[in-house]
Design an enzyme around this catalytic site. Sequence first.
Site, mmCIF file in Angstrom:
data_model
loop_
_atom_site.group_PDB
_atom_site.id
_atom_site.type_symbol
_atom_site.label_atom_id
_atom_site.label_comp_id
_atom_site.label_asym_id
_atom_site.label_seq_id
_atom_site.Cartn_x
_atom_site.Cartn_y
_atom_site.Cartn_z
ATOM 1 C CD GLN A 14 -2.623 1.560 2.375
ATOM 2 O OE1 GLN A 14 -2.458 0.754 3.441
ATOM 3 N NE2 GLN A 14 -3.645 2.125 2.552
ATOM 4 C CE1 TYR A 144 2.210 -3.685 11.817
ATOM 5 C CE2 TYR A 144 0.760 -2.522 13.156
ATOM 6 C CZ TYR A 144 1.589 -2.466 12.011
ATOM 7 O OH TYR A 144 1.551 -1.492 11.026
HETATM 8 P P1 NAD Z 1 1.489 -4.006 2.853
HETATM 9 O O1 NAD Z 1 1.036 -5.206 3.452
HETATM 10 O O2 NAD Z 1 0.388 -3.207 1.895
HETATM 11 O O3 NAD Z 1 3.011 -4.213 1.913
HETATM 12 C C1 NAD Z 1 4.011 -4.712 2.269
HETATM 13 C C2 NAD Z 1 4.644 -5.281 1.174
HETATM 14 O O4 NAD Z 1 5.740 -6.103 1.729
HETATM 15 C C3 NAD Z 1 3.916 -6.231 0.462
HETATM 16 O O5 NAD Z 1 3.966 -5.954 -0.869
HETATM 17 C C4 NAD Z 1 4.346 -7.554 0.516
HETATM 18 O O6 NAD Z 1 4.389 -8.594 -0.480
HETATM 19 C C5 NAD Z 1 6.015 -7.186 1.076
HETATM 20 N N1 NAD Z 1 6.639 -8.253 1.726
HETATM 21 C C6 NAD Z 1 6.036 -8.991 2.700
HETATM 22 N N2 NAD Z 1 6.916 -10.041 3.343
HETATM 23 C C7 NAD Z 1 8.099 -9.912 2.603
HETATM 24 C C8 NAD Z 1 9.378 -10.338 2.461
HETATM 25 N N3 NAD Z 1 9.727 -11.438 3.164
HETATM 26 N N4 NAD Z 1 10.370 -9.833 1.608
HETATM 27 C C9 NAD Z 1 9.805 -8.581 0.841
HETATM 28 N N5 NAD Z 1 8.866 -8.219 0.795
HETATM 29 C C10 NAD Z 1 7.974 -8.768 1.574
HETATM 30 O O7 NAD Z 1 2.059 -2.819 3.848
HETATM 31 P P2 NAD Z 1 1.905 -1.429 3.908
HETATM 32 O O8 NAD Z 1 0.523 -0.824 4.451
HETATM 33 O O9 NAD Z 1 2.486 -0.868 2.681
HETATM 34 O O10 NAD Z 1 2.964 -1.165 5.296
HETATM 35 C C11 NAD Z 1 4.534 -0.840 4.973
HETATM 36 C C12 NAD Z 1 4.906 -0.498 6.251
HETATM 37 O O11 NAD Z 1 4.049 0.619 6.919
HETATM 38 C C13 NAD Z 1 4.876 -1.637 7.372
HETATM 39 O O12 NAD Z 1 5.883 -1.727 8.221
HETATM 40 C C14 NAD Z 1 3.723 -1.320 8.018
HETATM 41 O O13 NAD Z 1 3.538 -1.803 9.410
HETATM 42 C C15 NAD Z 1 3.662 0.172 7.986
HETATM 43 N N6 NAD Z 1 2.545 0.933 8.605
HETATM 44 C C16 NAD Z 1 1.661 0.954 7.467
HETATM 45 C C17 NAD Z 1 0.379 1.446 8.005
HETATM 46 C C18 NAD Z 1 -0.960 1.620 7.053
HETATM 47 O O14 NAD Z 1 -2.031 1.940 7.315
HETATM 48 N N7 NAD Z 1 -0.650 1.093 5.955
HETATM 49 C C19 NAD Z 1 0.125 2.276 9.350
HETATM 50 C C20 NAD Z 1 1.091 2.167 9.841
HETATM 51 C C21 NAD Z 1 2.417 1.699 9.698
HETATM 52 C C1 AKB Z 2 -2.791 -1.629 10.844
HETATM 53 O O1 AKB Z 2 -4.261 -1.160 11.004
HETATM 54 O O2 AKB Z 2 -2.558 -2.561 11.281
HETATM 55 C C2 AKB Z 2 -2.124 -0.401 10.348
HETATM 56 C C3 AKB Z 2 -1.569 0.398 11.397
HETATM 57 C C4 AKB Z 2 -2.224 1.515 11.941
HETATM 58 O O3 AKB Z 2 -0.400 0.338 11.759
HETATM 59 N N1 AKB Z 2 -2.829 0.534 9.280
#
Ligand code: NAD
Ligand code: AKB
Length: 315
Positions: A14, A144
């Site tokens: 994402q 998490y």
């Molecule tokens: P996502 O799940 O959409 O994307 C994660 C990507 O990592 C996926 O494309 C997946 O295929 C890839 N992946 C998984 N395992 C892997 C591996 N072993 N090697 C290489 N790639 C791998 O997650 P996101 O929402 O894009 O989140 C990215 C980061 O931001 C994460 O650390 C998440 O905790 C953090 N985060 C996201 C949000 C949110 O709302 N999206 C909020 C807080 C924190």
């Molecule tokens: C989740 O809901 O797990 C994420 C985050 C707030 O880290 N969007």
Amino acid sequence: MIRERILVIGASGQIGVELTLALRKIYGNNNVVASDLREENELLKGTGPYVSIDVMNKEMLHVQVIRQNITQIYLLAAILSATGEKNPNLAWHLNMQGLLNVLDIAREEKIYKVYWPSSIAVFGPTSPKQNCPQQTIIEPTTVYGISKYAGEFWCNYYHQRYQVDVRSLRYPGLISYKSAPGGGTTDYAVEIYHEALEEKKYTCFLREDTYLPMMYMPDAIRATIELMEAPTADISIRTSYNVSAMSFSPKEISAAIKNYIPEFTISYEPDYRQSIADSWPQSIDDSVAGKDWGWKPEFDLNKMTKDMLENLRHP
Ligand code: NAD
Ligand code: AKB
């Protein structure tokens, strides 16, 4: 001047898709290498280099970092809150070992900068619910959240002990139209826009009064780049910065959508994700990020809703 070569790990996710495209605009298409375990996202195809990387395979990662002359790493690969509760061992393993692999390689190869996101999920039921401060009681109850909190201290440790310039933001729930969310508790706030346009109705997995901190993706990308470009002397937090933009409940986002789609209706069927949401703060105090590097959000609920619906209607 250093010629940057940036590696984005988890680029098909994402955040990864939009962050990779934004970094390519700044540093040049060929200087930003996208990588993921899954196949290249459609929106990235043809925009720059892509390599298949499993962040758990340290040797393979190390080879790519050397081969591609990488100077900065953005690590986005992780398992998010809802998926994490279904498979706690896997979530802990990926979220911790992936980070440690990157930090170790950064130390060995003198990688100039590392970015790794934390989350508001570090906070738990004993943290303040309103305007949760940067430094407060932090007792997470999801795997998490535990992995993110431990990760924050590993970042701090590698900075203090090995001078790795690793920087981090505690993102709230992120809302975007370009790429789908990947297994979080805040995902409802993305799904609701798609369902509002396609079905004119949505069944929400959280209760109507569940307030959570949220941010629109353009703000999240800007915050990330502003943090990474800030002068080192301005960075006082080496665990992870609180950042926020807005806070709303399912009832409020549905009211905002109804302003544009009057026939839209919402119903509620809370599931296991309700207890995850209940453990998190409802709003976040991000004044330290404001003071240190000038963080200021641009999108509130109404501005985001207008933009989301326009972009989903006319992609
Ligand atoms: P996502 O799940 O959409 O994307 C994660 C990507 O990592 C996926 O494309 C997946 O295929 C890839 N992946 C998984 N395992 C892997 C591996 N072993 N090697 C290489 N790639 C791998 O997650 P996101 O929402 O894009 O989140 C990215 C980061 O931001 C994460 O650390 C998440 O905790 C953090 N985060 C996201 C949000 C949110 O709302 N999206 C909020 C807080 C924190
Ligand atoms: C989740 O809901 O797990 C994420 C985050 C707030 O880290 N969007």
